[in-house]
Enzyme design. Structure first.
Site, PDB file in Angstrom:
ATOM      1  N   HIS A  42      59.670   5.698 -17.669  1.00 51.68           N
ATOM      2  CA  HIS A  42      60.818   6.398 -17.671  1.00 51.68           C
ATOM      3  C   HIS A  42      61.413   6.727 -16.388  1.00 51.68           C
ATOM      4  O   HIS A  42      62.130   7.564 -16.056  1.00 51.68           O
ATOM      5  CB  HIS A  42      60.428   7.918 -18.472  1.00 51.68           C
ATOM      6  CG  HIS A  42      60.350   7.997 -19.654  1.00 51.68           C
ATOM      7  ND1 HIS A  42      60.976   7.754 -20.815  1.00 51.68           N
ATOM      8  CD2 HIS A  42      59.090   7.717 -20.473  1.00 51.68           C
ATOM      9  CE1 HIS A  42      60.536   7.659 -21.804  1.00 51.68           C
ATOM     10  NE2 HIS A  42      59.341   7.688 -21.750  1.00 51.68           N
ATOM     11  N   ASP A  44      62.973   3.725 -14.889  1.00 53.84           N
ATOM     12  CA  ASP A  44      64.095   2.739 -14.746  1.00 53.84           C
ATOM     13  C   ASP A  44      65.548   3.168 -14.872  1.00 53.84           C
ATOM     14  O   ASP A  44      66.374   2.920 -14.467  1.00 53.84           O
ATOM     15  CB  ASP A  44      63.838   1.663 -15.831  1.00 53.84           C
ATOM     16  CG  ASP A  44      63.765   1.888 -17.189  1.00 53.84           C
ATOM     17  OD1 ASP A  44      63.593   3.249 -17.409  1.00 53.84           O
ATOM     18  OD2 ASP A  44      64.107   0.690 -18.026  1.00 53.84           O
ATOM     19  N   LEU A 135      56.180  -2.356 -27.588  1.00 55.92           N
ATOM     20  CA  LEU A 135      56.110  -3.405 -26.682  1.00 55.92           C
ATOM     21  C   LEU A 135      57.399  -4.133 -26.720  1.00 55.92           C
ATOM     22  O   LEU A 135      57.579  -5.339 -26.444  1.00 55.92           O
ATOM     23  CB  LEU A 135      55.016  -4.056 -27.385  1.00 55.92           C
ATOM     24  CG  LEU A 135      53.646  -3.678 -27.516  1.00 55.92           C
ATOM     25  CD1 LEU A 135      52.562  -4.846 -27.920  1.00 55.92           C
ATOM     26  CD2 LEU A 135      52.920  -3.459 -26.100  1.00 55.92           C
ATOM     27  N   SER A 136      58.506  -3.516 -26.997  1.00 58.89           N
ATOM     28  CA  SER A 136      59.909  -3.867 -26.727  1.00 58.89           C
ATOM     29  C   SER A 136      60.387  -5.052 -27.687  1.00 58.89           C
ATOM     30  O   SER A 136      60.889  -5.960 -27.349  1.00 58.89           O
ATOM     31  CB  SER A 136      59.842  -4.322 -25.264  1.00 58.89           C
ATOM     32  OG  SER A 136      59.842  -3.234 -24.553  1.00 58.89           O
ATOM     33  N   SER A 137      60.133  -4.756 -29.005  1.00 62.17           N
ATOM     34  CA  SER A 137      60.305  -5.866 -29.959  1.00 62.17           C
ATOM     35  C   SER A 137      62.168  -5.975 -29.867  1.00 62.17           C
ATOM     36  O   SER A 137      62.452  -7.251 -30.321  1.00 62.17           O
ATOM     37  CB  SER A 137      60.074  -5.468 -31.165  1.00 62.17           C
ATOM     38  OG  SER A 137      60.394  -4.273 -31.806  1.00 62.17           O
ATOM     39  N   ASP A 182      63.096  -3.051 -19.904  1.00 65.10           N
ATOM     40  CA  ASP A 182      62.525  -3.930 -21.009  1.00 65.10           C
ATOM     41  C   ASP A 182      63.185  -5.276 -20.870  1.00 65.10           C
ATOM     42  O   ASP A 182      62.409  -6.450 -21.123  1.00 65.10           O
ATOM     43  CB  ASP A 182      62.802  -3.532 -22.294  1.00 65.10           C
ATOM     44  CG  ASP A 182      62.004  -2.145 -22.525  1.00 65.10           C
ATOM     45  OD1 ASP A 182      61.185  -1.733 -21.905  1.00 65.10           O
ATOM     46  OD2 ASP A 182      62.032  -1.362 -23.586  1.00 65.10           O
TER      47      ASP A 182
END
Length: 397
Positions: A42, A44, A135-137, A182
């Site tokens: 948190h 970025d 995990l940023s799908s 991400d």
């Protein structure tokens, strides 16, 4: 094929799955990784530093151009959705379109940058990133579509252009006020290297991940989260309000510009307990990330592990994005021999945590943490040792 609870894929199997779905062989196959973040959560969107890397779990895609303007989408993860279709000339958001809004949104953002789409395509996707795992799908899918579009339409765009387009899909098209981390990690990843990124300047350096005899263990709570409907946007707005108040007396552009001492002196300007906690996490987490990089430079893995664990405490109590499932994984990991540190990763409210674990203790940690978790919540957690991968790219069978 299942291995260790994960679906193992390669280019040949995805080609076959595409052919099963569309009755012809695909023209090209691509892979887009997921990501973990060693530390810097948190930060970025608060103008700080992040320390992510791409991983070998991710999303495969097979695609071929069409002669008409129809786009057909099929997900091996969501076969009940069947084939989703839209016209490449109509890229408007449709809430009922589900996951198909991510590919559509990527084309929409590329069109805003001047891309021309004179034909459609067929796309088959299948990923082994656990659903809702943090995990940023979604970013994995965005960059996958970006790289596919670059090839199918001969677009003259740089990888960073695709990274920014992916973020705009999240922010403007989907409505999640996320930062750049991400998409950056997934688009710019390199095998066996993390990326130390200053989001204020977008200056970055690749950094070989040398944890000695330790590995990064991903601990999946299997508690799904939906960031767009969670309090993620609320956390961002709270940080923005805290910054606005600080700017009444301090000349800074972002919370990441502040040192811990400067923040301490500026808390009277915020004068709100909740906003102070939110901003304190952003400021202190940024410094922890810088310190963690220095600890690795100094080969001080003990300090690195302590900083990772401190990150979790801050996310749990100041930012309040953890949940009992994640706290149980982390707390139990901390109590095991061979664990240097552990923390939640991703947006929060579910998903995954990581632990830095001695290689020879991995099986023991998985067993003890898994048993504790199952007894408390009645369903299992999953565990994977992270392997660091290249960013989104075309692959061959």
């Amino acid at each position: 094929m299942l291995k260790g609870g994960l679906y193992i894929m390669d280019a040949a199997s995805i080609k076959q799955e595409y052919q099963d779905a569309f009755d012809v062989a695909p023209q090209s196959v691509f892979f887009s990784p997921g990501r973990i973040n060693l530390i810097g959560e948190h930060t970025d969107y608060n103008g700080g530093h992040v320390f992510p890397c791409a991983i070998t779990l991710g999303t495969y895609g097979a695609a071929s151009p069409r002669t008409d303007t129809t786009v057909r989408l099929y997900s091996g993860n969501l076969p009940k959705d069947g084939v989703l279709t839209f016209d490449v000339n109509d890229l408007s958001f449709n809430k009922g379109f589900g996951w198909g809004n991510y590919p559509k949104g990527m084309l929409y953002e590329l069109a805003k940058k001047g891309a021309k789409f004179d034909h459609g395509f067929d796309l088959y996707v299948h990923g082994n990133l656990p659903d809702g795992s943090g995990l940023s799908s979604s970013a994995s899918l965005e960059l996958l579509v970006g790289v596919i579009a670059k090839k199918l339409y001969n677009l003259e765009v740089e990888q960073m252009d695709l990274v920014y387009a992916g973020q705009q899909v999240e922010n403007d098209y989907i409505g999640l006020n996320s930062g750049i981390m991400d998409q950056f990690a997934i688009g710019m990843g390199k095998k066996d290297q993390a990326m130390f990124l200053d989001v204020n300047t977008m200056k970055y350096e690749y950094y070989p991940v040398d944890l000695g005899d330790n590995v990064v263990l991903i601990m999946n709570s299997n508690k799904s989260h939906d960031l767009a409907s969670s309090k993620y946007n609320e956390r961002r707005s709270q940080c923005e309000e805290a910054l606005r108040r600080i700017q009444q007396g301090v000349n800074v552009k972002t919370l990441g510009d502040l040192t811990k001492e400067q923040f301490d002196q500026a808390t009277y300007l915020i004068n709100d307990a909740t906003l102070i906690r939110r901003a304190r996490h952003a400021v202190f987490e940024n410094q922890r990330t810088i310190d963690a990089k220095q600890a690795l430079d100094d080969h001080d893995l003990k300090t690195f592990g302590h900083l990772v664990s401190a990150s979790h405490i801050s996310l749990q109590y100041d930012y309040e994005v953890s949940v009992p499932e994640l706290d149980t994984l982390v707390d139990t990991a901390w109590a095991q021999d061979g664990v240097l540190g552990a923390r939640i990763i991703g947006g929060g409210f579910g998903g995954c945590a990581i632990a830095i674990v001695s290689r020879d203790q991995v099986d023991h940690v998985k067993e003890v943490v898994g048993d504790t978790y199952l007894k408390r919540f009645g369903y299992a957690a999953d565990f994977y040792v992270a392997e660091i991968a290249d960013g989104t790219h075309e692959v061959t069978a």
